[in-house]
Design a protein around this motif. Structure first.
Motif, mmCIF file in Angstrom:
data_model
loop_
_atom_site.group_PDB
_atom_site.id
_atom_site.type_symbol
_atom_site.label_atom_id
_atom_site.label_comp_id
_atom_site.label_asym_id
_atom_site.label_seq_id
_atom_site.Cartn_x
_atom_site.Cartn_y
_atom_site.Cartn_z
ATOM 1 N N GLU A 157 0.823 -1.223 0.000
ATOM 2 C CA GLU A 157 0.000 0.000 0.000
ATOM 3 C C GLU A 157 0.854 1.269 0.000
ATOM 4 O OE1 GLU A 157 0.046 -2.239 2.296
ATOM 5 O OE2 GLU A 157 0.151 -1.416 4.329
ATOM 6 N N ASN A 158 2.143 1.150 0.360
ATOM 7 C CA ASN A 158 3.018 2.331 0.315
ATOM 8 C C ASN A 158 3.895 2.342 -0.925
ATOM 9 O OD1 ASN A 158 2.101 3.105 2.855
ATOM 10 N ND2 ASN A 158 3.572 1.737 3.837
ATOM 11 N N ALA A 159 3.433 1.703 -1.968
ATOM 12 C CA ALA A 159 4.292 1.541 -3.152
ATOM 13 C C ALA A 159 4.604 2.861 -3.856
ATOM 14 C CB ALA A 159 3.640 0.584 -4.141
ATOM 15 N N VAL A 160 3.773 3.886 -3.659
ATOM 16 C CA VAL A 160 3.952 5.118 -4.433
ATOM 17 C C VAL A 160 5.324 5.764 -4.206
ATOM 18 C CG1 VAL A 160 3.076 7.441 -4.807
ATOM 19 C CG2 VAL A 160 1.506 5.512 -4.711
ATOM 20 N N PRO A 161 5.726 6.052 -2.938
ATOM 21 C CA PRO A 161 7.070 6.626 -2.779
ATOM 22 C C PRO A 161 8.154 5.663 -3.240
ATOM 23 C CG PRO A 161 6.077 6.138 -0.649
ATOM 24 C CD PRO A 161 5.010 5.971 -1.663
ATOM 25 N N GLY A 162 7.939 4.367 -3.052
ATOM 26 C CA GLY A 162 8.916 3.375 -3.497
ATOM 27 C C GLY A 162 9.126 3.453 -4.997
ATOM 28 N N LEU A 163 8.021 3.537 -5.728
ATOM 29 C CA LEU A 163 8.126 3.605 -7.188
ATOM 30 C C LEU A 163 8.828 4.880 -7.630
ATOM 31 C CD1 LEU A 163 4.752 2.246 -8.576
ATOM 32 C CD2 LEU A 163 7.047 1.463 -9.096
ATOM 33 N N ILE A 164 8.484 5.993 -6.968
ATOM 34 C CA ILE A 164 9.143 7.261 -7.312
ATOM 35 C C ILE A 164 10.647 7.115 -7.142
ATOM 36 C CG2 ILE A 164 9.440 9.670 -6.624
ATOM 37 C CD1 ILE A 164 6.490 9.736 -5.958
ATOM 38 N N LEU A 165 11.041 6.524 -6.011
ATOM 39 C CA LEU A 165 12.462 6.346 -5.720
ATOM 40 C C LEU A 165 13.130 5.518 -6.820
ATOM 41 C CD1 LEU A 165 14.410 7.117 -3.503
ATOM 42 C CD2 LEU A 165 13.954 4.931 -2.396
ATOM 43 N N VAL A 166 12.483 4.414 -7.207
ATOM 44 C CA VAL A 166 13.070 3.540 -8.221
ATOM 45 C C VAL A 166 13.210 4.253 -9.563
ATOM 46 C CG1 VAL A 166 12.667 1.484 -9.613
ATOM 47 C CG2 VAL A 166 12.317 1.397 -7.156
ATOM 48 N N TYR A 167 12.146 4.952 -9.982
ATOM 49 C CA TYR A 167 12.202 5.639 -11.281
ATOM 50 C C TYR A 167 13.281 6.710 -11.279
ATOM 51 C CZ TYR A 167 7.537 3.721 -12.198
ATOM 52 O OH TYR A 167 6.486 2.901 -12.394
ATOM 53 N N VAL A 168 13.286 7.516 -10.214
ATOM 54 C CA VAL A 168 14.169 8.668 -10.177
ATOM 55 C C VAL A 168 15.629 8.240 -10.052
ATOM 56 C CG1 VAL A 168 14.865 10.528 -8.662
ATOM 57 C CG2 VAL A 168 12.496 10.335 -9.361
ATOM 58 N N ALA A 169 15.868 7.198 -9.229
ATOM 59 C CA ALA A 169 17.245 6.833 -8.907
ATOM 60 C C ALA A 169 18.021 6.408 -10.141
ATOM 61 C CB ALA A 169 17.260 5.725 -7.871
ATOM 62 N N SER A 170 17.371 5.726 -11.067
ATOM 63 C CA SER A 170 18.137 5.242 -12.214
ATOM 64 C C SER A 170 18.011 6.185 -13.411
ATOM 65 C CB SER A 170 17.666 3.847 -12.586
ATOM 66 O OG SER A 170 16.271 3.858 -12.751
ATOM 67 N N SER A 171 17.352 7.335 -13.226
ATOM 68 C CA SER A 171 17.055 8.156 -14.393
ATOM 69 C C SER A 171 18.296 8.782 -15.015
ATOM 70 C CB SER A 171 16.034 9.236 -14.045
ATOM 71 O OG SER A 171 16.507 10.013 -12.984
ATOM 72 N N GLY A 172 19.381 8.856 -14.267
ATOM 73 C CA GLY A 172 20.604 9.419 -14.824
ATOM 74 C C GLY A 172 21.122 8.636 -16.020
#
Lengths: 507, 290
Positions: free
Chosen positions: B147-162
């Motif tokens: 149920e707390n996946a939203v911040p987790g997903l943001i972290l995953v997307y953003v972290a590898s975006s470089g």
């Protein structure tokens, strides 16, 4: 062969010559690769030797501040007034020692076995019965073990930096100049050292969330981490050497036909990538030429209609199209209503292996043409018009112009793009998974890979192995295989195509 | 003009007209093929008489029932807000990260630059899903799954975006270096060069990066499904709507899927078509530069 001789050859001879040259040069690549590796290792040791000597000289010739810095990082900097730098060094050392003492040593010690105490039943006196007790956690040991090793490497690097700082500072002071202050250091972060500021955040993200997990999974390929050894609640996992990789490369290993399945899926992956890339490429260029032809009106309208497939999220368009062609879908339903097929004559778009494969390639064209149309439109406008004009004067017709001017130019300019898009198609998860889910199932395929089917690519198979089977060790091996395939293809193309080589050429 | 050339021109223009007609026919056919699925999905979202798959396109009974159900009786609004929130946050942070990365690699020269680029090239050749298992465990420890996946997903997307700096770097490569040098001679720091000279010129690439970053979370399916792990509150639209087309759900949820698809597609498509120009510049540049 001299250039002149080469130019005299006919087209076929030129092609044969190029092909021969390519294969002849393969041993030379390997020789070069070997040489590069040997040079690399030699160079590394030479560097290490030089570096150790320099560290020795720094210690012997240095004053007491420098000498103490070998033990207390940053001491020299603080003592010489570069407080900010010194404090950062010192802080790093303190954090490192604290981490190693509290947990680093523990993880490192267990890394060679990945844990010794598995889950077991233990007698509990207060409850007067045996209860399940959990011991080590192999997953965490491996993960934090890697982290600890990276941390140690970082410390060695920082320590070396700290020693160097002392040397430089001594040299500067010896010439009577002043050292940089903390303020100068801060200023250089937005100036000479600006790259460090800009890269800090993105690189941390990449290292923690991409590099570290990939390193972890590469190591998992050498363990028996799977559903029966999940590392914590049912059994620990441990190092098993090359046995997983052997499963992939040995053709006949009795109970499992994993390698045969891998071979078939790899073949289909390459066939798919070839057709998906080149069908889109040529048709996309064709469509771009049609839309941009002089005298064709409503150019913007055609473009916008095609671009819809880019704008609408693929999970909607692909899932919907997949259902349109299913047994109960609109296409079959309308064909039945029209009396073209009977109730039992539904076309098995997704159940027939060959038909399903053709369908995914066709629907991929539907998805892919718009991208290529956009790209080609941009490039076509850049082709110098005088090329066409002089060709027209020489009497070339439209077809000749296309094959002699347009295509060579496009191929030259979009060479790198073709490679990226080929690699992208090898890893094209969305199109396959949303359309067919990898189906129809192939009974001949290995059962250890979930229900691998005829349209499964390596990447969708990997996904199924991970999510359905939780067979992480095989997923890891497959991941490495995908890497080897992609890297191999890139290396070959990179070596054959001249336009790939120089980054600055495009600037 | 001689009679012969005139004749020649006449022949050319008839031939031209003929080929144009053929092209028009092809383009109209193509437009139909491209539009039919979308027309079908819209039509079927208004079907009231049944909820499963049927063999006809035009509803026998029209109504907004599916849309009403979608917003009142399903988790769709929650999924929609999840996705919208993720998309906005990711678009902002990812744009900043990609700009930092690509600007540095394009215009600053420092030790290890080539090494860094090769490192990322090699990393990029590993399938991204490999990281999924590890990230799941890490996010579980951070309580960022289900149920707390939203911040987790943001972290995953953003972290590898470089890693996705290529297109943007290609853009920066085309800005003449003499601009930087002139400013440096006038005493500007590199930071000042970045935000006073380069950024104002970079509007197209900023919009391109933000647009692609905004659109990606709407379609992400793999990580979103794994991290939300069947918990409805943590799903995004892709995972949620996908779950409606499974064997045991499709007969009740098919028209709902169509309605949901329409609601998702409309804003994203409008945004995309409005900013199409920048997207085209981005992909064309990206393809040419590689």
């Amino acid at each position: 062969m001299t250039d002149l001789e080469y130019l005299k050859l006919t087209k076929t001879q030129k092609f044969v010559y190029g092909l021969k040259k390519f294969f002849v040069s393969i041993p030379r690549w390997f020789a070069n690769l070997g040489k590069a590796i040997v040079n690399g290792i030699g160079g590394f040791f030479a560097f290490l030797g030089r570096d150790l000597k320099e560290i020795g000289t720094t210690f012997i010739q240095g004053d007491w501040k420098t000498k103490l810095s070998f033990l207390i990082m940053g001491f020299g900097s603080i003592a010489r007034g570069q407080v900010l730098r010194g404090l950062l060094f010192l802080l790093f050392e303190v954090v490192f020692i604290f981490y190693m003492a509290t947990s680093g040593v523990y993880w490192l010690g267990k890394l060679s076995t990945l844990g010794t105490v598995g889950p077991h039943e233990e007698y509990n006196e207060t409850l007067d019965q045996y209860v399940m007790t959990y011991g080590d956690n192999s997953f965490k040991i491996l993960l934090y073990g890697i982290l600890t090793i990276l941390f140690i490497i970082a410390l060695i690097y920082t320590w070396r930096l700290n020693v160097k700082q002392n040397r430089i500072a001594e040299e500067i002071l010896a010439t009577g100049k002043k050292l940089k202050s903390g303020k100068d250091d801060l200023r250089s972060l937005v100036d000479d050292q600006f790259h460090k500021t800009l890269l800090a955040l993105p690189l941390t993200g990449i290292i923690v969330f991409t590099a570290l997990p990939i390193l972890f999974m590469i190591l998992v390929a050498f363990t028996n981490y799977d559903a029966n050894h999940n590392g914590f609640s049912n059994a620990l996992f441990t190092w098993v050497g090359m046995s997983n990789i052997n499963q992939l490369v040995t053709w006949n290993n009795g109970s499992t036909n994993f390698s045969a399945t891998f071979g078939e899926i790899l073949t289909w992956t390459l066939i798919w990538a070839f057709f998906a890339t080149f069908s889109n490429y040529f048709l996309g260029i064709l469509v771009a030429l049609m839309i941009n032809k002089k005298g064709i009106r409503f150019k913007k309208l055609w473009r916008t209609i095609l671009v819809m497939t880019i704008a609408i999220p693929q999970f909607i368009s692909l899932l919907y199209v997949s259902k349109m062609f299913s047994n109960a879908g609109i296409v079959n339903g309308m064909l039945i209503d029209a009396g073209i097929i009977g109730f039992d004559g539904r076309i098995p778009f997704w159940d027939d292996p060959t038909l399903a494969r053709v369908m995914v390639i066709l629907i991929n064209i539907w998805i892919g043409i718009p991208y290529l149309m956009l790209i080609a439109t941009g490039i076509l406008m850049n082709i110098p018009q005088d090329l066409y004009e002089s060709a027209k004067i020489d009497g070339a017709n439209t077809t000749q112009q296309f094959f002699k001017i347009t295509m060579p130019y496009m191929l030259f300019v979009t060479g790198p793009y073709l490679l990226t898009s080929f690699i992208g198609n090898i890893n094209n998860f969305n199109v396959i998974y949303l359309l067919t889910g990898g189906g129809p199932a192939n009974q001949a395929f290995s059962t250890s890979g979930g229900s691998a089917g005829y349209t499964d690519l390596l990447i969708t198979w990997l996904f199924k192995i991970t999510t359905v089977d939780s067979n992480y060790k095989l997923a890891a091996v497959l991941g490495i295989a995908v890497f080897v395939v992609c890297a191999g293809i890139s290396l070959i193309v990179y070596n054959v195509m001249p336009s790939m080589k120089n980054e600055e050429d495009f600037q | 003009m001689s009679a012969k050339t005139e004749q020649h021109h006449m022949r050319m223009s008839t031939k031209n007209r003929l080929s144009n007609t053929v092209i028009y026919i092809i383009l109209i056919l193509m437009s139909l093929i491209w539009l039919i699925p979308f027309i079908c999905i819209v039509l079927q979202s208004f079907r009231v008489e049944s909820t499963g798959q049927v063999g006809y396109v035009i509803p026998k009974q029209w109504g907004l029932d599916n849309y009403v159900t979608l917003f009142t009786q399903t988790s769709f609004p929650k999924w929609y807000l999840n996705t919208l929130f993720i998309a906005v946050v990711v678009a902002v942070i990812q744009t900043v990260i990609v700009l930092c990365m690509s600007y540095t690699l394009s215009r600053l020269r420092f030790k290890g630059r080539k090494l860094l680029m090769n490192f990322m090239l090699v990393l990029g050749m590993f399938p991204g899903f490999l990281t999924m298992i590890v990230l799941y465990t890490v996010l579980k420890d951070l309580n960022m799954i289900m149920e707390n996946a939203v911040p987790g997903l943001i972290l995953v997307y953003v972290a590898s975006s470089g890693m996705g700096y290529y297109v943007s770097k290609g853009f920066f490569d085309t800005i003449p270096r003499s601009l930087d040098e002139a400013a440096r001679i006038d005493g500007a720091t590199r930071l000042q060069v970045f935000y006073k000279i380069i950024l104002p010129l970079s509007k197209p690439i900023v919009i391109y990066t933000a647009l692609t970053a905004f659109m990606a979370p709407w379609g992400d399916f793999v990580f979103a499904r794994y991290i939300s792990n069947n918990n409805s509150a943590g799903m995004n639209v892709a995972v949620g709507l996908w779950s409606w087309l499974q064997r045991d759900t499709i007969s009740q949820r098919y028209t709902l899927f169509c309605a949901g698809g329409v609601i998702v597609a409309i804003p994203v498509t409008l945004l995309f078509i409005a900013l199409q120009k920048y997207y085209v510049e981005g992909v064309t540049g990206g393809a040419v530069k590689g």
